[in-house]
Design a protein around this motif. Structure first.
Motif, PDB file in Angstrom:
ATOM      1  N   LEU A  66     -37.278 -22.347  30.622  1.00 42.21           N
ATOM      2  CA  LEU A  66     -36.026 -22.616  29.916  1.00 42.21           C
ATOM      3  C   LEU A  66     -35.446 -23.971  30.297  1.00 42.21           C
ATOM      4  O   LEU A  66     -34.848 -24.659  29.466  1.00 42.21           O
ATOM      5  CB  LEU A  66     -35.006 -21.511  30.198  1.00 42.21           C
ATOM      6  CG  LEU A  66     -35.343 -20.124  29.649  1.00 42.21           C
ATOM      7  CD1 LEU A  66     -34.248 -19.129  30.029  1.00 42.21           C
ATOM      8  CD2 LEU A  66     -35.515 -20.160  28.131  1.00 42.21           C
ATOM      9  N   SER A  75     -28.225 -20.388  31.665  1.00 42.52           N
ATOM     10  CA  SER A  75     -28.963 -19.129  31.616  1.00 42.52           C
ATOM     11  C   SER A  75     -28.425 -18.196  32.679  1.00 42.52           C
ATOM     12  O   SER A  75     -27.987 -18.622  33.743  1.00 42.52           O
ATOM     13  CB  SER A  75     -30.469 -19.352  31.814  1.00 42.52           C
ATOM     14  OG  SER A  75     -30.740 -19.895  33.081  1.00 42.52           O
ATOM     15  N   PHE A  93     -28.708 -18.346  27.579  1.00 46.18           N
ATOM     16  CA  PHE A  93     -29.792 -17.383  27.653  1.00 46.18           C
ATOM     17  C   PHE A  93     -29.422 -16.259  28.616  1.00 46.18           C
ATOM     18  O   PHE A  93     -28.821 -16.496  29.668  1.00 46.18           O
ATOM     19  CB  PHE A  93     -31.078 -18.052  28.139  1.00 46.18           C
ATOM     20  CG  PHE A  93     -31.655 -19.043  27.179  1.00 46.18           C
ATOM     21  CD1 PHE A  93     -32.287 -18.620  26.022  1.00 46.18           C
ATOM     22  CD2 PHE A  93     -31.577 -20.412  27.433  1.00 46.18           C
ATOM     23  CE1 PHE A  93     -32.824 -19.535  25.125  1.00 46.18           C
ATOM     24  CE2 PHE A  93     -32.115 -21.328  26.558  1.00 46.18           C
ATOM     25  CZ  PHE A  93     -32.735 -20.899  25.394  1.00 46.18           C
ATOM     26  N   LEU A 117     -30.886 -15.043  23.396  1.00 43.57           N
ATOM     27  CA  LEU A 117     -30.012 -16.202  23.244  1.00 43.57           C
ATOM     28  C   LEU A 117     -28.710 -15.688  22.653  1.00 43.57           C
ATOM     29  O   LEU A 117     -28.699 -15.097  21.563  1.00 43.57           O
ATOM     30  CB  LEU A 117     -30.643 -17.243  22.332  1.00 43.57           C
ATOM     31  CG  LEU A 117     -29.785 -18.476  22.042  1.00 43.57           C
ATOM     32  CD1 LEU A 117     -29.532 -19.271  23.321  1.00 43.57           C
ATOM     33  CD2 LEU A 117     -30.454 -19.371  21.003  1.00 43.57           C
TER      34      LEU A 117
END
Length: 274
Positions: A66, A75, A93, A117
Motif C-alpha cells: 500500500l 491505512s 485503507f 478502501l
C-alpha cells in the motif's frame, strides 16, 4: 495503473486500484499458506485474541504494498492499530491481514485476508480472499462485484449478485459464526421460523451473502471495523445492504473507541432491511 492522486479518491481512481490490490491480497494469502501451522508460535494480544507469524507476514506484505501503490492514503490495520490516528475523514485503507485466526490455528480453511478502501466513513472497495479455498470476493460499490476462483492459470472471474429474500413462508438461509455466538443474534434468528443456519468462519460469510448462497448475516454483538469493512463493500457492490439493528448505516474510521462495530446485519436483499 495511476497511483492514488489525492487523499480522496473518485470512482476512476478506485477502479485503477482494484487489480493491483487484488494481487497484493493474493501475495498475502500465499504468505499465510506458507506458514507451518503445526509448528508456528501463537501469541496472545491484550484483548485475548491470538496472533501468529502468519498474521504478521501478511500484514507486512500489505503494508509495504500500500505504501507503494497509494502513498497519499492512510491505512489502519488490526496488526498496527497502535499507529492509528483517527478520525479518518477522507479515503483510507482498512485491513485485517488474517481474519479468522482462531480458524487458522485450529487447522480449518475458512480464514480470510480483508482489504477495504473507505471514503467518508463508507466502504467503497472491498476484497475478501479465502486463500485456502482458492476464492476471492471483490467489488466496488456502484460498479458491481465478482468472485475469483484461483487455479494454476488465470483466475476464473464471475460476476456475482445477492439474491432476493425468500417468499413469505419460505425459510431464510442465515450465515452464523462457528466461533462467536451471542444471545441477541440467536434471538434474531429465532424470530425467523424455519431459518436454515449456515455455519462459516471469518469474512467468508460476507462472500456467501454477496454471491447469493446465503440470505442474511446478522452479528448483534461487538466486532471490529477491520472484520467488517471489506465484506461490507463486497455485499453492497453485489446489491445488498449492511445496517445496524435499527436500519441505520455503519460508519468507519470515525474514532469509535477500539474501532468497535457494536452490531451489524448484512442483508442480501436491501428491501428486506429493517
Amino acid at each position: 495503473m495511476n497511483k492514488a492522486r489525492a487523499h480522496l479518491l473518485d470512482i476512476e481512481g478506485v477502479a485503477d486500484l482494484i487489480e493491483p490490490l487484488t494481487e497484493l491480497v493474493i501475495r498475502a494469502g500465499a504468505a499465510i499458506l506458507a506458514v507451518n501451522r503445526s509448528a508456528m508460535k501463537v501469541d496472545g494480544k491484550l484483548d485475548g485474541s491470538p496472533v501468529t507469524e502468519a498474521d504478521l507476514a501478511a500484514d507486512r506484505i500489505i503494508g509495504e504494498g500500500l505504501a507503494r501503490l497509494a502513498p497519499q492514503l492512510s491505512s489502519l490495520s488490526e496488526e498496527r492499530v497502535h499507529l492509528a490516528t483517527p478520525p479518518y475523514k477522507d479515503s483510507f485503507f482498512l485491513i485485517d491481514p488474517l481474519d479468522g485466526t482462531k480458524e487458522f490455528v485450529a487447522g480449518r480453511n475458512e480464514f480470510t485476508v480483508n482489504l477495504a478502501l473507505v471514503t467518508h466513513g463508507t466502504p467503497l472497495l472491498g476484497i475478501v480472499s479465502a486463500p485456502a479455498l482458492g476464492l476471492i470476493w471483490r467489488g466496488i460499490v456502484g460498479c458491481g462485484a465478482e468472485r475469483l476462483t484461483l487455479g494454476q492459470g488465470q483466475p476464473l472471474i464471475e460476476p456475482i449478485r445477492t439474491r432476493t429474500c425468500p417468499p413469505r413462508g419460505q425459510p431464510w438461509t442465515v450465515a452464523v459464526s462457528r466461533s462467536h455466538g451471542d444471545a441477541r443474534t440467536e434471538a434474531f434468528i429465532a424470530a425467523r421460523p424455519g431459518a436454515v443456519r449456515c455455519e462459516l468462519g471469518s469474512a467468508v460469510k460476507f462472500g456467501r451473502v454477496a454471491e447469493g448462497c446465503v440470505d442474511i448475516y446478522p452479528r448483534l454483538s461487538p466486532t471490529s471495523e477491520w472484520d467488517v469493512a471489506a465484506g461490507h463493500a463486497v455485499v453492497a457492490a453485489a446489491g445488498g445492504r449492511i445496517t445496524d439493528s435499527n436500519g441505520a448505516a455503519l460508519v468507519f474510521g470515525a474514532g469509535r473507541k477500539d474501532f468497535i462495530v457494536p452490531e451489524f446485519i448484512a442483508w442480501g436483499d436491501p428491501n428486506a432491511a429493517i
